[in-house]
Design an enzyme around this catalytic site. Structure first.
Site, PDB file in Angstrom:
ATOM      1  N   ASN A  11       0.805  -1.218   0.000  1.00 15.05           N
ATOM      2  CA  ASN A  11       0.000   0.000   0.000  1.00 15.05           C
ATOM      3  C   ASN A  11       0.840   1.271   0.000  1.00 15.05           C
ATOM      4  O   ASN A  11       0.344   2.335  -0.374  1.00 15.05           O
ATOM      5  CB  ASN A  11      -0.931   0.020   1.215  1.00 15.05           C
ATOM      6  CG  ASN A  11      -0.178  -0.135   2.522  1.00 15.05           C
ATOM      7  OD1 ASN A  11       0.481  -1.149   2.738  1.00 15.05           O
ATOM      8  ND2 ASN A  11      -0.282   0.843   3.403  1.00 15.05           N
TER       9      ASN A  11
ATOM     10  N   HIS B   4     -13.979   0.765  -0.330  1.00 14.61           N
ATOM     11  CA  HIS B   4     -13.692   2.174  -0.594  1.00 14.61           C
ATOM     12  C   HIS B   4     -12.401   2.402  -1.370  1.00 14.61           C
ATOM     13  O   HIS B   4     -12.103   3.527  -1.759  1.00 14.61           O
ATOM     14  CB  HIS B   4     -13.665   2.971   0.724  1.00 14.61           C
ATOM     15  CG  HIS B   4     -12.480   2.721   1.594  1.00 14.61           C
ATOM     16  ND1 HIS B   4     -11.486   3.643   1.767  1.00 14.61           N
ATOM     17  CD2 HIS B   4     -12.146   1.652   2.351  1.00 14.61           C
ATOM     18  CE1 HIS B   4     -10.578   3.157   2.606  1.00 14.61           C
ATOM     19  NE2 HIS B   4     -10.955   1.953   2.969  1.00 14.61           N
TER      20      HIS B   4
ATOM     21  N   CYS C  89      -3.878   4.936   7.632  1.00 18.90           N
ATOM     22  CA  CYS C  89      -4.184   4.387   8.950  1.00 18.90           C
ATOM     23  C   CYS C  89      -3.125   4.757   9.984  1.00 18.90           C
ATOM     24  O   CYS C  89      -3.342   4.641  11.172  1.00 18.90           O
ATOM     25  CB  CYS C  89      -4.308   2.866   8.865  1.00 18.90           C
ATOM     26  SG  CYS C  89      -5.630   2.319   7.771  1.00 18.90           S
TER      27      CYS C  89
END
Length: 398
Positions: free
Chosen positions: A156, A206, A332
Site C-alpha cells: 500500500n 472504498h 491508517c
C-alpha cells in the site's frame, strides 16, 4: 488549481455505486428475516455475492462479507491461527512479511501477546519484495510449527507487487495455508482467487469506488476459521452481524466495474504515473523513487518518493496548503510521528524514511493533477528543507 493524489487511502464512490447505495437505503428488510422484505434483502445480498465472486474468480460460497478490509484481515489472521492451533497446538508460528499493512501486523502481534503465537517477520529486498529464500528457509526448518503465512498482494505504500504464486507454492508444499491482503491490488492488477491458489484473500470497498465500511474475505470452503466476533452466525457461521444491504450492493457494483475497466484504467493511470515520476525527478533531482525500479513490478497508480532533508509531514502540509493532497504513507498511520516500517524494512535509513511522500492516482486523475503537484512541489521542498535545517540548528545538530 487543486489535486487529489491520495486514492490509495480512499477513492471517490463511483456514480453507479452511489446510485445503487441510495436506492437500497430506502428499502426495508433485514436479510436474515423470513418475511417478504427480508427475502428481498437476502436476494440483493446473494446476487451481490455472486457478482463479487464472478469478478474476483471465486465461488459465491467463498465470499464472506465483512465491515471492511481491516475486519477481513483480522478474521483471516486470527481465525486461521486459532483454527490451526486447535487442530495442532504445536502450530504457533505466524509468518508475515515485514511490509504488511497494520491490519495484518497488529492482529499478528496481538496473537503473540495474548495467544502464544510466535511471529516471524519475513524480510524484503530493497524494492519491498518479500525474500522467497527466507520464506523457504523458515518453512524448511519449521513447517510443522507454522500456522499460516500472510503476504500482501501489493504494498500500500511503495506499490510493490509481491510474488504471490511463488509464496503459495512454497507454503502449500508444506501444507501451510496462505492469506493475502489484496485491498490495493483489485482494479489495478489481475486478481483471480481460484487461479492464485490462495486460501484466503482480503478486498475492500472504498479502495475501488465503493462505500466505506464494507469489504470481504474470500476463503476456501474447506478452510477452517474460528470466528473473531460472535452473534447471529451470519456468513458461514464465522462472521456475525446484520448485513449492510445497501453497502453490499454498491460494493458489488464497484468491484465489478473496477475489474471490467482494469486494463484500460491501469494503462491510462500508469502512463500518468510515469509522467509524474519523470517530472518530479526533473524538478527535485535528488528525490528518490522507492519501490520497484521496473514500473511493471509496481502498482500502476503508485509513485512513492523520499525527499532528502525534508520531513514528510512538513511537505504534506505545505502541499496541502497549495491545494495538493497526498500522503506520507498509510492513512491508517497518519499523524504517527514514526518513519514508515515499510521503508525501514527495505533498508532505508530513518532520516531518509522520514522524508517520504506517496502520490497515488485513481480513475478521476488527470494531467491537471500532475501539473498542480509540480507547480507546488519545488517551493514546498525548499521550504521544508529550510525548516528542517533551522530545526537542526536550534537543536544543536550539525
Amino acid at each position: 488549481m487543486s489535486a487529489y493524489l491520495d486514492h490509495a487511502a480512499t477513492t471517490p464512490v463511483l456514480p453507479e455505486a452511489a446510485a445503487v447505495l441510495v436506492e437500497h437505503l430506502s428499502h426495508p428488510g433485514n436479510p436474515s428475516s423470513l418475511h417478504a422484505s427480508g427475502r428481498a434483502a437476502r436476494r440483493v445480498v446473494e446476487e451481490s455475492r455472486e457478482r463479487l465472486a464472478a469478478a474476483l474468480g471465486a465461488r459465491p460460497s467463498e465470499v464472506l462479507l465483512t465491515g471492511g478490509g481491516t475486519e477481513a484481515d483480522n478474521l483471516a489472521v486470527k481465525g486461521l491461527y486459532w483454527a490451526r492451533t486447535a487442530q495442532d497446538p504445536a502450530r504457533r508460528r505466524v509468518l508475515v512479511s515485514a511490509v504488511e499493512h497494520h491490519a495484518v501486523l497488529d492482529p499478528a502481534f496481538w496473537l503473540a501477546e495474548h495467544a502464544g503465537a510466535e511471529i516471524v517477520l519475513l524480510p524484503v529486498d530493497a524494492e519491498g519484495r518479500v525474500r522467497l529464500d527466507a520464506l523457504a528457509a523458515e518453512l524448511d526448518a519449521h513447517a510443522t510449527e507454522t500456522a499460516l503465512v500472510s503476504v500482501m498482494w501489493a504494498n500500500n505504500e511503495v506499490g510493490t507487487v509481491q510474488p504471490a504464486a511463488d509464496v503459495v507454492a512454497l507454503a502449500h508444499a508444506h501444507g501451510v495455508p496462505v492469506h493475502a491482503d489484496a485491498v490495493q491490488a483489485v482494479g489495478q492488477v489481475p486478481v483471480d482467487f481460484a487461479a492464485s491458489g490462495l486460501d484466503a484473500l482480503t478486498v475492500s470497498g472504498h479502495k475501488v469506488g465503493g462505500p466505506g465500511g464494507i469489504g470481504a474475505l474470500l476463503a476456501r470452503r474447506e478452510l477452517a476459521l474460528v470466528p473473531v466476533q460472535h452473534g447471529g452466525g451470519q456468513e458461514r457461521g464465522v462472521r456475525s452481524g446484520s448485513l449492510d444491504v445497501p453497502a453490499i450492493a454498491a460494493f458489488a457494483v464497484a468491484v465489478e466495474r473496477a475489474v471490467a475497466d482494469r486494463e484500460a484504467t491501469a494503462a491510462r493511470v500508469g502512463a500518468l504515473r510515469d509522467d509524474l515520476v519523470t517530472r518530479v525527478r526533473a524538478a527535485v533531482p535528488d528525490a528518490v523513487l522507492r519501490g520497484p525500479a521496473d514500473p511493471a513490478d509496481r502498482l500502476p497508480a503508485n509513485a512513492h518518493f523520499t525527499f532528502p532533508g525534508c520531513e514528510g509531514d512538513s511537505l504534506l502540509y505545505l502541499l496541502d496548503s497549495a491545494g495538493v493532497e497526498c500522503s506520507t504513507g498509510s492513512a491508517c498511520q497518519a499523524g504517527v510521528p514514526q518513519p514508515s516500517h515499510v521503508l525501514l524494512a527495505m533498508g532505508v535509513d530513518e532520516a531518509d524514511a522520514r522524508g517520504a511522500l506517496r502520490f497515488s492516482l485513481g480513475r478521476p486523475s488527470t494531467t491537471a493533477d500532475v501539473d498542480a503537484l509540480l507547480a507546488a512541489l519545488p517551493a514546498a521542498v525548499q521550504r521544508a528543507r529550510a525548516a528542517g535545517l533551522a530545526g537542526r540548528r536550534t537543536a544543536g545538530v550539525r
